[in-house]
Design a protein around this motif. Structure first.
Motif, PDB file in Angstrom:
ATOM      1  N   GLN A  31      -4.324 -14.033   5.311  1.00 52.25           N
ATOM      2  CA  GLN A  31      -3.408 -12.913   5.127  1.00 52.25           C
ATOM      3  C   GLN A  31      -2.136 -13.099   5.935  1.00 52.25           C
ATOM      4  O   GLN A  31      -2.141 -13.710   7.002  1.00 52.25           O
ATOM      5  CB  GLN A  31      -4.088 -11.595   5.481  1.00 52.25           C
ATOM      6  N   ILE A  32      -1.063 -12.573   5.370  1.00 51.67           N
ATOM      7  CA  ILE A  32       0.237 -12.582   6.028  1.00 51.67           C
ATOM      8  C   ILE A  32       0.628 -11.122   6.215  1.00 51.67           C
ATOM      9  O   ILE A  32       0.784 -10.393   5.232  1.00 51.67           O
ATOM     10  CB  ILE A  32       1.287 -13.312   5.183  1.00 51.67           C
ATOM     11  N   ILE A  33       0.769 -10.694   7.461  1.00 57.63           N
ATOM     12  CA  ILE A  33       0.992  -9.278   7.740  1.00 57.63           C
ATOM     13  C   ILE A  33       2.446  -9.043   8.156  1.00 57.63           C
ATOM     14  O   ILE A  33       2.992  -9.755   8.997  1.00 57.63           O
ATOM     15  CB  ILE A  33       0.031  -8.780   8.833  1.00 57.63           C
ATOM     16  N   ILE A  34       3.045  -8.016   7.531  1.00 62.62           N
ATOM     17  CA  ILE A  34       4.407  -7.585   7.839  1.00 62.62           C
ATOM     18  C   ILE A  34       4.308  -6.148   8.317  1.00 62.62           C
ATOM     19  O   ILE A  34       4.371  -5.208   7.523  1.00 62.62           O
ATOM     20  CB  ILE A  34       5.309  -7.702   6.595  1.00 62.62           C
ATOM     21  N   PRO A  35       4.104  -5.910   9.609  1.00 63.31           N
ATOM     22  CA  PRO A  35       3.869  -4.544  10.105  1.00 63.31           C
ATOM     23  C   PRO A  35       5.101  -3.654   9.964  1.00 63.31           C
ATOM     24  O   PRO A  35       6.238  -4.104  10.126  1.00 63.31           O
ATOM     25  CB  PRO A  35       3.524  -4.762  11.583  1.00 63.31           C
ATOM     26  N   HIS A  36       4.839  -2.365   9.677  1.00 60.20           N
ATOM     27  CA  HIS A  36       5.905  -1.382   9.525  1.00 60.20           C
ATOM     28  C   HIS A  36       5.760  -0.188  10.457  1.00 60.20           C
ATOM     29  O   HIS A  36       6.743   0.451  10.812  1.00 60.20           O
ATOM     30  CB  HIS A  36       5.951  -0.860   8.081  1.00 60.20           C
TER      31      HIS A  36
ATOM     32  N   GLY B 249       0.796  -1.216   0.000  1.00 59.75           N
ATOM     33  CA  GLY B 249       0.000   0.000   0.000  1.00 59.75           C
ATOM     34  C   GLY B 249       0.832   1.271   0.000  1.00 59.75           C
ATOM     35  O   GLY B 249       1.763   1.428  -0.788  1.00 59.75           O
ATOM     36  N   SER B 250       0.513   2.175   0.923  1.00 65.61           N
ATOM     37  CA  SER B 250       1.205   3.466   0.982  1.00 65.61           C
ATOM     38  C   SER B 250       2.387   3.467   1.940  1.00 65.61           C
ATOM     39  O   SER B 250       2.978   4.506   2.192  1.00 65.61           O
ATOM     40  CB  SER B 250       0.213   4.567   1.386  1.00 65.61           C
ATOM     41  N   VAL B 251       2.738   2.297   2.480  1.00 60.46           N
ATOM     42  CA  VAL B 251       3.918   2.208   3.335  1.00 60.46           C
ATOM     43  C   VAL B 251       5.180   2.367   2.489  1.00 60.46           C
ATOM     44  O   VAL B 251       5.282   1.831   1.383  1.00 60.46           O
ATOM     45  CB  VAL B 251       3.952   0.857   4.082  1.00 60.46           C
TER      46      VAL B 251
ATOM     47  N   GLY C 230      -0.510  -4.513   6.961  1.00 63.26           N
ATOM     48  CA  GLY C 230      -1.408  -4.426   8.110  1.00 63.26           C
ATOM     49  C   GLY C 230      -2.126  -3.103   8.228  1.00 63.26           C
ATOM     50  O   GLY C 230      -2.631  -2.765   9.305  1.00 63.26           O
ATOM     51  N   GLY C 231      -2.193  -2.333   7.133  1.00 65.17           N
ATOM     52  CA  GLY C 231      -2.976  -1.108   7.137  1.00 65.17           C
ATOM     53  C   GLY C 231      -4.453  -1.413   7.314  1.00 65.17           C
ATOM     54  O   GLY C 231      -4.930  -2.476   6.902  1.00 65.17           O
TER      55      GLY C 231
ATOM     56  N   ARG D 195       9.330  -7.670  10.176  1.00 63.11           N
ATOM     57  CA  ARG D 195       9.773  -6.806   9.084  1.00 63.11           C
ATOM     58  C   ARG D 195      11.237  -7.044   8.702  1.00 63.11           C
ATOM     59  O   ARG D 195      11.573  -7.057   7.508  1.00 63.11           O
ATOM     60  CB  ARG D 195       9.564  -5.339   9.476  1.00 63.11           C
ATOM     61  N   LYS D 196      12.106  -7.244   9.669  1.00 59.98           N
ATOM     62  CA  LYS D 196      13.537  -7.315   9.379  1.00 59.98           C
ATOM     63  C   LYS D 196      13.917  -8.520   8.541  1.00 59.98           C
ATOM     64  O   LYS D 196      14.895  -8.469   7.782  1.00 59.98           O
ATOM     65  CB  LYS D 196      14.332  -7.318  10.689  1.00 59.98           C
TER      66      LYS D 196
END
Length: 412
Positions: free
Chosen positions: A336-341, A257-259, A321-322, A363-364
């Motif tokens: 869904q597989i979420i990679i939070p930022h 997305g916008s990340v 994860g937005g 994330r890393k």
């Protein structure tokens, strides 16, 4: 009813408000949306009147701001960065909204900028805020997100949670006032007095009531309505293009997305090094500009497009994860597989695990760990069955209509 809407930020902050505005227009109300020029075309295409607010950034300007936000150490630091970014434009924002409020029956702001409701209160206009993440909804049933829960009898636990919410409210107000308090006082609206507990006359919580409303709400000003989903336009040529690529197979979709984040090219190089040969995947470039430097037959890159159009081809969706993307995947009924930022993305990752519809990857190390997570998501009967069940439940909710009803009651 003459409605003035405002919100700032990425598409996740703007699109739900566009959906609310469109629902208000369809209900016969006069709607204006005050925000940055980047979203003017999208707003006007929804039949909503556009009002300019600074800054006049293009997408790259907002992408740079998003990179700064990913460096926040905690929610308080995140608020500091957001309001520091806003400070140079605050006077013009105040002046524009004050002018527009003269002909408004109700004012609706995003939760992040709920302090703007003080302009409406001074003008005698009822005000509401929208929030797209329920982790900021106070309750004696749980402490603020990230703070410890006590294993004590219910009476003591509720007292503890209540104290933590009051403390959180004070700390956030202190941080906001530290950055913009003098400017707000100079404009004659005073400093922020309550950011979490009483941000406005009403708080429209735009997530599923059935899935997310807590048993004990702080007050009846918090109203869960259901999701407000607005999407990029559908691409009439995309279906044939993806059909040819997938050949009838459901494939993973990667969408941040916008990340935005630092060294996106290097991150994607690691991803390509670890992605299995012959395993198809669709990659949306997004604001981070995800690219495939060396074309591979099993990888397809696409630009902005409707979530609903794209996710019908997905076996699972890998995302940041937005709030908006999470809602779209829930409605699509796929794992869904979420990679939070940043910000509430860690919260949504935990919520999807709680609901048993998703996995979280850190994330890393996500380029290295993603292939295994995709195998689990695609093969898990439990994840797929549970995802489909919740999608059927969400199909029964009408978030836009419920939100309009809540606002109409405020003007009766």
């Amino acid at each position: 009813m003459r409605v003035l809407l405002t919100s700032h930020g990425s598409t996740g902050d703007i699109y739900p408000v566009i959906r609310l505005g469109r629902a208000l227009v369809e209900a016969g109300h006069d709607v204006r949306f005050a925000t940055v020029s980047l979203y003017r075309e999208e707003i006007e295409s929804a039949g909503i009147k556009y009002v300019y607010l600074p800054p006049d950034w293009d997408q790259s300007g907002f992408a740079e701001a998003m990179r700064d936000l990913t460096k926040a150490r905690n929610p308080v630091d995140l608020i500091r960065i957001i309001f520091t970014e806003t400070l140079p434009y605050l006077d013009e924002i105040f002046q524009t909204l004050e002018r527009e409020l003269q002909t408004a029956d109700i004012f609706v702001s995003s939760y992040v900028y709920s302090s703007l409701c003080q302009l409406a209160k001074r003008a005698g206009v009822p005000c509401a805020v929208t929030t797209f993440a329920h982790n900021i909804v106070p309750s004696v049933g749980y402490p603020p997100d990230g703070l410890p829960r006590l294993a004590l009898p219910a009476f003591f636990r509720r007292r503890w949670n209540s104290m933590l919410w009051k403390l959180t409210d004070r700390v956030l107000c202190w941080q906001i006032n530290k950055v913009v308090g003098e400017r707000m006082e100079a404009f004659g609206i005073g400093r922020t007095e309550s950011y979490v507990l009483e941000p406005a006359d009403k708080v429209i919580v735009t997530v599923s009531k059935k899935l997310f409303e807590p048993k004990h709400l702080w007050s009846d000003r918090f109203r869960f309505t259901g999701f407000l989903r607005w999407q990029s336009p559908e691409d009439p040529n995309l279906n044939a293009e993806i059909d040819a690529f997938t050949e009838g197979e459901k494939v993973p979709v990667l969408n941040f997305g916008s990340v935005t984040f630092d060294e996106a090219r290097k991150v994607m190089t690691r991803f390509m090094r670890n992605w299995p040969e012959g395993k198809k995947i669709i990659i949306q470039a997004g604001w981070a500009g995800l690219t495939i430097e060396r074309p591979r037959a099993e990888m397809k890159c696409i630009g902005p497009v409707s979530h609903d159009q794209l996710f019908q081809y997905a076996s699972c969706v890998i995302h940041h994860g937005g709030a908006g993307t999470t809602a779209s995947v829930l409605h699509a009924g796929i794992p869904q597989i979420i990679i939070p930022h940043i910000g509430d993305q860690w919260f949504f990752a935990r919520e999807m695990r709680r609901l048993r519809v998703g996995l979280e990857v850190k994330r890393k190390r996500w380029p290295e760990q993603l292939p295994k997570a995709v195998r689990i998501a695609e093969r898990s009967k439990r994840l797929n069955r549970r995802s489909k069940k919740l999608a059927k439940l969400l199909a029964e909710e009408d978030g836009p209509a419920n939100a309009v009803h809540e606002l109409e009651k405020m003007c009766e």
